[in-house]
Design an enzyme around this catalytic site. Structure first.
Site, short mmCIF file in Angstrom:
data_model
loop_
_atom_site.label_atom_id
_atom_site.label_comp_id
_atom_site.label_asym_id
_atom_site.label_seq_id
_atom_site.Cartn_x
_atom_site.Cartn_y
_atom_site.Cartn_z
N ARG A 300 -6.84 -27.86 73.25
CA ARG A 300 -7.89 -27.55 74.23
C ARG A 300 -7.76 -26.13 74.74
NH1 ARG A 300 -8.85 -33.58 77.03
NH2 ARG A 300 -10.08 -34.23 75.21
N TYR A 443 -16.09 -29.55 69.94
CA TYR A 443 -14.93 -30.30 69.43
C TYR A 443 -13.74 -30.30 70.40
CZ TYR A 443 -13.14 -25.95 67.02
OH TYR A 443 -12.69 -24.72 66.68
N GLU A 444 -12.71 -31.01 70.00
CA GLU A 444 -11.51 -31.23 70.84
C GLU A 444 -11.89 -31.85 72.19
OE1 GLU A 444 -9.33 -30.99 68.92
OE2 GLU A 444 -9.74 -29.33 67.59
N GLY A 445 -12.85 -32.78 72.16
CA GLY A 445 -13.42 -33.35 73.38
C GLY A 445 -14.57 -32.47 73.81
N GLN A 450 -14.55 -32.95 78.85
CA GLN A 450 -13.64 -32.14 79.67
C GLN A 450 -13.99 -32.31 81.15
OE1 GLN A 450 -11.16 -30.62 78.08
NE2 GLN A 450 -12.12 -31.36 76.19
#
Lengths: 599, 599
Positions: A300, A443-445, A450
């Site tokens: 993140r 991406y990555e959440g 977030q």
């Protein structure tokens, strides 16, 4: 064709003048004993990182985008021309080992300097940088929870870059919702597991740059509970590793296809099919989600650095174009001998450039602060200091990921806009920055996730404790500078904003106790609000330093810092006025009958 | 693969219920005499337009993007598979002639219905739609100021679509600043001119869809004054036309290359080299800039409709995905039998969908209001009514262009975000909407230029007269609805906003008298402010109708309208709070030493 020069002056300003890195790091034996806290050493590494990224990575950015990756019938993937060679140089120069632990062959340098390297890499070539980038997550998880055996076998080669890593989480039907994944593990009874399933969107999932790829895979052991509590983390190498450390037979994980994407064309986004592939349990059974978050938190911040890096390089190229492109006249002519003045004279062009500049420099300060806090969290001898730093990291990570990628995308779009029609043409490279920046928000959440992480897990479920610590820092700064007339307008703004965050948090928290949708409904606006307050705090601190030092400065650096601070407070921070209103409006306008979407 | 259904119900709502189109059009003999004002006729055309765009254009959108255009060595260009055939059907169905004047073979239908057609075309396939789209501008200029000879020779075939048109303005060194163009014209002494120069970014500049292409070219006659006052407009056909109307020899204008762009791949963006090409003067010598604006105003509304059309189709696909994609749980489960609930239950997903919906529906109302005003401006028998409508068109055109393309881009980005990682993959089509929407903010005068046009030419140079007329409409509406309790929150907001526009305009106007940069510095924020006030006015009017009619409605249409109005006022309109602050902050933070951009 775009160019890039690493913003070394600003990085040093933040590292030394804002954060006092040498003192912070020097208080930790891990760094002090090896003298890896030394300011001149850190500076030297930045210089070398600048040379590498400017000369080796940036020239491959546009060609990598145009060429993309190619998957062959046997499932192998060829990366764009030059990628493999650049990785060899990167590895040989020791960059893969920079912040890794010396016990696995790392150089034990602070995350702070690794963070600066990654920013530069992302400015120069984000698609390329994801190949070594994904290794960081795999390294973190293995180093934190892997067995001694796994560490001994895999970490040294991950650290020296012979092998790279991946994070295999998403499946066709399961992205955000990992509790419903279908990939399963069967116990082979010999300490290994057989992994079967399909993972998608695996960045750097297959390529030709390293000898082996270590897939860190979420899967459910047969018989484990449903949902997130039955998920475990497995290491599945592309090639099995013999007892002597040499590569053995090819594991049964193959790249079924690679995606055609909006951007980051130089990075292979793979569909991976696991067919009874041999895997090793990482950490504890059914604790896969917890272990995954070790990787994810690294990823993140790394994603936030993509937004930052792209914002910086897009800004640099927009400035160069705005100085060069002659079009229309300023009220007072600047180039009377030419047919027109450079467009940098026009206030609206400056608005766009300053927006990118103000977001980028605050983002850099946030990222470096976060990286230094990671160093403290991991290596400070004092428990309380580690805990405090860890809380700050937890609070700031979703902000760094979402706020920095949103602002990075916005910066890239504005920088493209400065180019007018030329910004839309591939040749100029600006549209690639926009396409490449877009993925960071997804991406990555996703940035929506977030925002839920921030307001839910990091603020409300925590009773506002972490947030109050941040507020405490703001208050300390305000008290220390009470009566400073030059800073007064910024301090006023900051003081009111800090109070307002408290009020908004209470309002949302109370409503959310009745209905959790109330937090979900305002999460994205709330994250932007807290992001702005964090940036305002950093800008006020940077302005204070610049005010103190501008008198002796002949380079104009501090004057630029002050001008950018002023722009931030007058032109960007006021977004909080709108956010405050939409946060207060809550979920009412969203609690609608689904039928309204039939129209 | 994305799908599209024309939003016929909403178009009819706006046309009939909001604008009372039949009555407005019926007051003009031009329409009444031919019964082209008839509501059922207009509805029938919308139905046919829906069928054509859904069935013929939409299926070519994604393939056209992936295939792009190909330029051959002889300078000819092949458009993507199916484009040519679709154009033949379009032409044969009479769509090219829809709003054109019957004296040139047009059907004499209102711009209002042409506007709806163009919105649908842009939703279905924006790259394709630009081929016939550019012909509108050429038609408008020729019809308005062309000689009888030119009209007789060229208009009928432009109207029946045998030939298409282009606008040739930009040169490599001159985009916004047309006063510095270098393309020159030499008087051949026989009523024709020899045009020499290079034009770039010429949309639909070369293609294989029509027999001839009519280039409308800005050039300077040798000996004419420098700057914008020495520029003339010329018609330069690709093929010269014989006296009998047949095609003669190939003119010396060739396509030197086509651009590789971020999006709109299906449209050929040509570099055109004019080498003593034969041209004909259009309108008066040295009045080229004025004549160009006839084309440009048509193109600006057309560009706004691209933002609108893409916003609509992106919204539709995001709704479909959000209903289908199961991920995470709502506080109260919606699909207890499935592993997760559809993501449309999550408030943050609804926020994204409703943002696109609220901007799109208000944009549609603005565009149709503007199109109907164009009809009044051109055809009303009463001079005063024509003048009044013309003023409104002048004021609203830069708003329609900039606000609608900015909101369209934002809608496309949010709709893409709803798809998570799938939104970044080409196959799903959402990333194409983002790439295609981006150009609307750049071309036909960047949105920064639109903002300067609004605040400078349309407001301040006009003494606020046109703006006051708009404010007058708001006041009338407020007075008519005083005491309406259901509308009260919207009326309050509207009333305060209208007052605030007046205040802000005065503040900026006074500062700008001292320093023109003060207007330039806040222009973009000012346009968004006025755009929001216009949308708030339209949403309040739409809400009023919906309130009156919702009781008898079983379809849910009016309930949806009210829910969307509420969302607009509570979640989008508050942006004005931030804009008000940044407008008041003025040029101070932008009036900086250029040296600050060295960092």
């Amino acid at each position: 064709m775009p160019s890039y020069k690493a913003p070394l002056r600003d990085m040093r300003f933040i590292m030394h003048e804002l954060l006092g890195a040498q003192d912070v790091l020097g208080a930790m034996p891990y760094y002090a004993e090896n003298e890896t806290h030394d300011a001149s050493l850190l500076d030297q590494i930045l210089d070398e990182a600048a040379r590498f990224t400017e000369n080796e990575l940036q020239p491959l950015n546009q060609s990598g985008d145009q060429e993309g990756c190619t998957r062959h019938e046997d499932g192998s993937v060829t990366t764009p021309k030059g990628f493999k060679e650049a990785y060899k140089k990167y590895r040989e120069a020791g960059w893969t080992a920079l912040s890794a632990d010396p016990q696995y062959g790392g150089q034990g340098l602070p995350h702070l300097v690794g963070n600066a390297l990654v920013e530069m890499m992302n400015s120069a070539n984000v698609a390329w940088s994801m190949y070594p980038g994904l290794s960081h997550g795999a390294y973190s998880a293995l180093a934190a929870v892997g067995s001694d055996d796994l560490k001994a076998t895999y970490l040294p080669k991950l650290v020296n870059g012979e092998w790279t890593g991946t994070m295999c989480l998403t499946e066709p039907h399961a992205g955000t919702d990992l509790g419903i994944i279908r990939t399963r593990a069967r116990d082979n009874g010999d300490g290994t597991y057989a992994i079967t399933g399909t993972k998608i969107f695996i960045s750097a999932g297959e390529h030709d740059m390293a000898d082996n790829i270590l897939h860190l895979v979420l899967a459910r052991l047969e018989g484990s509970p449903e949902g997130t509590k039955g998920i475990s983390l497995f290491l599945v190498p592309k090639y099995l590793v013999n007892a002597d450390g040499t590569l053995g037979e090819r594991n049964t994980v193959v790249c079924g296809s690679i995606e055609h994407k909006m951007g980051i064309h130089g990075n292979a986004t793979a569909v991976l099919n696991f067919d009874d592939a041999k895997g090793y349990l990482v950490g504890e059974l059914n604790k896969g989600m917890n272990h995954m978050f070790i990787m994810m938190n690294a990823a993140r911040l790394g994603t936030g650095l993509q937004g930052l890096g792209i914002g910086e390089v897009a800004y640099q190229n927009a400035v160069a174009y705005a100085k060069d492109r002659l079009q229309m006249r300023a009220p007072q002519r600047v180039r009377p001998d030419e047919a027109a003045d450079p467009i940098i004279v026009h206030p609206d062009v400056r608005r766009m450039l300053l927006t990118a500049k103000a977001y980028t420099e605050a983002g850099r300060a946030l990222a470096m602060w976060l990286a230094l806090s990671l160093d403290v969290e991991h290596h400070h001898p004092d428990d309380a200091k580690r805990k405090e730093a860890g809380d700050l990291v937890a609070l700031l990570t979703p902000i760094a990921k979402a706020f920095m990628t949103d602002n990075g995308f916005q910066s890239a779009v504005l920088a493209q806009q400065v180019f007018g029609g030329h910004g839309y043409i591939q040749e100029w490279g600006m549209e690639q920055f926009v396409r490449d920046a877009r993925i960071g928000q997804i991406y990555e959440g996703t940035n929506g996730i977030q925002a839920l992480d921030l307001i839910g897990r990091k603020v409300l479920m925590d009773g506002g404790r972490k947030l109050q610590k941040l507020a405490g820092m703001l208050e300390t700064f305000l008290e220390e500078n009470e009566g400073n007339e030059d800073l007064a307008p910024y301090l006023d703004t900051l003081s009111r904003a800090a109070q307002q965050v408290g009020t908004l948090t209470m309002v949302v928290g109370q409503k959310a106790m009745q209905n959790p949708d109330e937090a979900n409904a305002v999460a994205v606006d709330y994250l932007r609000y807290v992001g702005h307050v964090t940036y305002a705090y950093l800008w006020a601190r940077m302005a204070k330093i610049a005010l103190d030092k501008q008198g002796d400065d002949k380079t104009g650096f501090y004057a630029a810092k002050l001008a950018t601070a002023k722009f931030y407070f007058e032109k960007l921070f006021p977004e909080t006025k709108a956010l405050s209103a939409t946060i207060k409006a809550g979920n009412d306008a969203l609690a609608v009958d689904e039928a309204i979407f039939n129209f």
